[in-house]
Design an enzyme around this catalytic site. Structure first.
Site, PDB file in Angstrom:
ATOM      1  CD  GLU A 160      -2.673  -1.481   2.492  1.00 47.49           C
ATOM      2  OE1 GLU A 160      -2.659  -0.457   3.306  1.00 47.49           O
ATOM      3  OE2 GLU A 160      -3.323  -2.317   2.488  1.00 47.49           O
ATOM      4  CD  GLU A 276      -4.740  -7.826   1.750  1.00 51.44           C
ATOM      5  OE1 GLU A 276      -5.755  -7.198   2.393  1.00 51.44           O
ATOM      6  OE2 GLU A 276      -3.460  -7.745   1.817  1.00 51.44           O
TER       7      GLU A 276
HETATM    8  O1  G3I Z   1      -5.475  -8.407  19.008  1.00 44.56           O
HETATM    9  C1  G3I Z   1      -6.293  -7.709  19.625  1.00 44.56           C
HETATM   10  C2  G3I Z   1      -7.031  -8.250  20.523  1.00 44.56           C
HETATM   11  O2  G3I Z   1      -6.296  -8.620  21.698  1.00 44.56           O
HETATM   12  C3  G3I Z   1      -8.203  -7.015  21.227  1.00 44.56           C
HETATM   13  O3  G3I Z   1      -8.936  -7.621  22.211  1.00 44.56           O
HETATM   14  C4  G3I Z   1      -9.034  -6.598  19.894  1.00 44.56           C
HETATM   15  C5  G3I Z   1      -9.954  -5.434  20.497  1.00 44.56           C
HETATM   16  O4  G3I Z   1     -10.723  -4.974  19.204  1.00 44.56           O
HETATM   17  O5  G3I Z   1      -8.163  -6.102  18.975  1.00 44.56           O
HETATM   18  C6  G3I Z   1      -7.101  -7.081  18.276  1.00 44.56           C
HETATM   19  O6  G3I Z   1      -6.466  -6.556  17.407  1.00 44.56           O
HETATM   20  C7  G3I Z   1      -6.904  -6.267  16.140  1.00 44.56           C
HETATM   21  C8  G3I Z   1      -6.513  -7.277  14.908  1.00 44.56           C
HETATM   22  O7  G3I Z   1      -6.793  -6.702  13.943  1.00 44.56           O
HETATM   23  C9  G3I Z   1      -6.757  -8.596  15.282  1.00 44.56           C
HETATM   24  O8  G3I Z   1      -8.107  -8.469  15.382  1.00 44.56           O
HETATM   25  C10 G3I Z   1      -6.554  -4.757  15.874  1.00 44.56           C
HETATM   26  O9  G3I Z   1      -7.172  -3.863  16.843  1.00 44.56           O
HETATM   27  C11 G3I Z   1      -6.928  -4.457  14.661  1.00 44.56           C
HETATM   28  O10 G3I Z   1      -6.187  -3.206  14.133  1.00 44.56           O
HETATM   29  C12 G3I Z   1      -6.372  -5.665  13.699  1.00 44.56           C
HETATM   30  O11 G3I Z   1      -6.900  -5.298  12.313  1.00 44.56           O
HETATM   31  C13 G3I Z   1      -6.142  -5.991  11.329  1.00 44.56           C
HETATM   32  C14 G3I Z   1      -5.687  -4.810   9.929  1.00 44.56           C
HETATM   33  O12 G3I Z   1      -5.303  -5.334   8.955  1.00 44.56           O
HETATM   34  C15 G3I Z   1      -4.741  -3.739  10.528  1.00 44.56           C
HETATM   35  O13 G3I Z   1      -3.537  -4.408  11.004  1.00 44.56           O
HETATM   36  C16 G3I Z   1      -7.032  -6.769  10.332  1.00 44.56           C
HETATM   37  O14 G3I Z   1      -7.116  -8.083  11.390  1.00 44.56           O
HETATM   38  C17 G3I Z   1      -6.382  -7.264   9.218  1.00 44.56           C
HETATM   39  O15 G3I Z   1      -7.572  -8.197   8.582  1.00 44.56           O
HETATM   40  C18 G3I Z   1      -6.300  -6.409   8.227  1.00 44.56           C
HETATM   41  O16 G3I Z   1      -5.752  -6.682   7.014  1.00 44.56           O
HETATM   42  C19 G3I Z   1      -5.428  -5.806   6.223  1.00 44.56           C
HETATM   43  C20 G3I Z   1      -4.038  -6.231   5.233  1.00 44.56           C
HETATM   44  O17 G3I Z   1      -3.023  -6.437   6.352  1.00 44.56           O
HETATM   45  C21 G3I Z   1      -3.560  -5.193   4.376  1.00 44.56           C
HETATM   46  N1  G3I Z   1      -4.791  -5.069   3.405  1.00 44.56           N
HETATM   47  C22 G3I Z   1      -6.069  -4.590   3.760  1.00 44.56           C
HETATM   48  C23 G3I Z   1      -6.109  -5.512   5.043  1.00 44.56           C
HETATM   49  C24 G3I Z   1      -7.805  -5.153   5.743  1.00 44.56           C
HETATM   50  O18 G3I Z   1      -7.488  -4.268   6.353  1.00 44.56           O
END
Ligand code: G3I
Length: 365
Positions: A160, A276
């Site tokens: 990105e 994705e």
């Molecule tokens: O692990 C914590 C957990 O301990 C806590 O209880 C919870 C509370 O909401 O949050 C959890 O962490 C979250 C994590 O996902 C696991 O669910 C983060 O807040 C959240 O920001 C994180 O989001 C991820 C996001 O990327 C940011 O890294 C998504 O799972 C993931 O699917 C998303 O993936 C991205 C790709 O890497 C790049 N392209 C876009 C795609 C979708 O946004």
């Protein structure tokens, strides 16, 4: 000179593998039971992202994952904040578990991701500057890609890096890496990744490349220009990942424009993966039947288009089952009903989207 259609390459793999087919095997080949089998018939990979936490805690999910997928992307477990939580501290525990899981079940594994504007740990934000950022970046890539050397099918080296709305003349995102190192951070990252793992395919990965809307048209152009300039300067890049986070209600899809973009990318001698894919259902009816039908239609329309490009080597969805999808939290429905963006439902049963993906693989040439 006789022009051999490019599509025969995939067919050859399939036909070559079925010369010993028995009647039973032929029946199975007509109606394979998994998405990975439908894909494999055409020399393609099908797989999905998944989190360590879900694969390790739910055996039924792990079993279905192995049945359906030939390739796994760790959804978050290889990102900076997870794997490099402190300046001199790497945590490979979740990534290693996933690599072992992949090896044991004969899955390929993708690496996601070495450079991104998100998931930057607090310590990095606080300590990086234009003087030290290059050595921090190189050390991270050497350590992480080096740790998984030989185990990764393809790395999303840079994720990105284009955001046309940031106003840079080349469409570059004004990410922390850009602020610290200027545009060279992209080339640096690929060169170090190639040194750390000479066997992995090295990908540039991005989203919003799908629709015929001004911002996405501009983004496709900027991505293409970036890829061209990387190739011209000899950057070791092997592919483009198109994320394909699609929208159920969106209708501004232009197959010809997308195909042209993919052909332009392929003409740079780059492979392409859908990395994705999912179809979010905010704005679609609550009714499951209507909703699932539209989502399935979007999958099929998109994949039928993309799979026409011979340089496409695989398709991954961003999650396999509606039980585990980032969209539940990041793009919930207004009526708060559970979202249904993926091929399997919350009980891991195939939905219409599964049929559509299978159909697209089956009808691709
Ligand atoms: O692990 C914590 C957990 O301990 C806590 O209880 C919870 C509370 O909401 O949050 C959890 O962490 C979250 C994590 O996902 C696991 O669910 C983060 O807040 C959240 O920001 C994180 O989001 C991820 C996001 O990327 C940011 O890294 C998504 O799972 C993931 O699917 C998303 O993936 C991205 C790709 O890497 C790049 N392209 C876009 C795609 C979708 O946004």
């Amino acid at each position: 000179m006789v022009k051999i259609p490019k599509v025969t390459r995939r067919k050859a793999i399939y036909l070559g593998g079925t010369t010993l087919a028995t009647t039973l095997l032929t029946g199975w080949l007509r109606h394979p039971k998994s998405l990975k089998a439908y894909a494999a018939r055409k020399g393609l990979l099908y797989g999905s992202a998944a989190a360590y936490s879900k694969l390790s805690e739910n055996q039924e999910f792990a079993r279905r994952f192995i049945e359906e997928c030939a390739i796994l992307t760790p959804e978050n477990d290889l990102k900076w904040h997870k794997i490099h939580p402190k300046p001199n501290d790497y945590d490979f525990s979740r990534g290693d578990w996933l690599a072992e899981f992949a090896k044991r079940h004969k899955l390929k594994m993708r690496g996601h991701t070495l450079v991104w504007h998100q998931s930057i740990p607090k310590w990095l934000k606080e300590t990086a500057n234009p003087q030290n950022a290059e050595s921090i970046l190189k050390e991270h890539i050497m350590t992480v890609a080096g740790h998984y050397q030989g185990l990764i099918h393809s790395w999303d080296v840079v994720n990105e890096a284009i955001e046309v709305r940031d106003g840079h003349p080349l469409g570059l995102r004004k990410s922390p890496w850009f602020q610290w190192l200027g545009k060279d951070y992209i080339d640096i990252a690929f060169r170090v990744a190639a040194e750390a793992d000479p066997h992995a395919l090295l990908f540039y990965n991005d989203y919003d490349l799908d629709y015929d809307i001004p911002h996405q048209n501009a983004k496709r152009e900027a991505v293409l220009n970036l890829l061209r300039s990387l190739k011209e300067q000899g950057t070791p890049i092997h592919g483009l990942g198109i994320q394909a986070h699609l929208s159920g209600p969106e209708t501004r899809f232009n197959a010809e424009k997308l195909k042209q973009f993919l052909a332009d990318v392929a003409s740079l001698d780059l492979k392409i993966m859908v990395t994705e894919m999912d179809v979010y259902d905010r704005g679609l009816p609550y009714d499951y039947e209507k909703r699932d039908r539209r989502i399935a239609e979007v999958y099929e329309m998109y994949l039928n288009t993309v799979l026409e490009e011979p340089n496409v080597i695989g398709v991954l969805t961003w999650g396999l089952s509606d039980r585990y999808t980032w969209l539940s939290k990041h793009r919930p429905r207004n009526d708060k009903a559970p979202v249904r963006p993926l091929p399997l439902d919350r009980e891991f049963k195939p939905k219409l989207a599964w049929e559509s993906i299978a159909n697209s693989f089956a009808s691709s040439t």
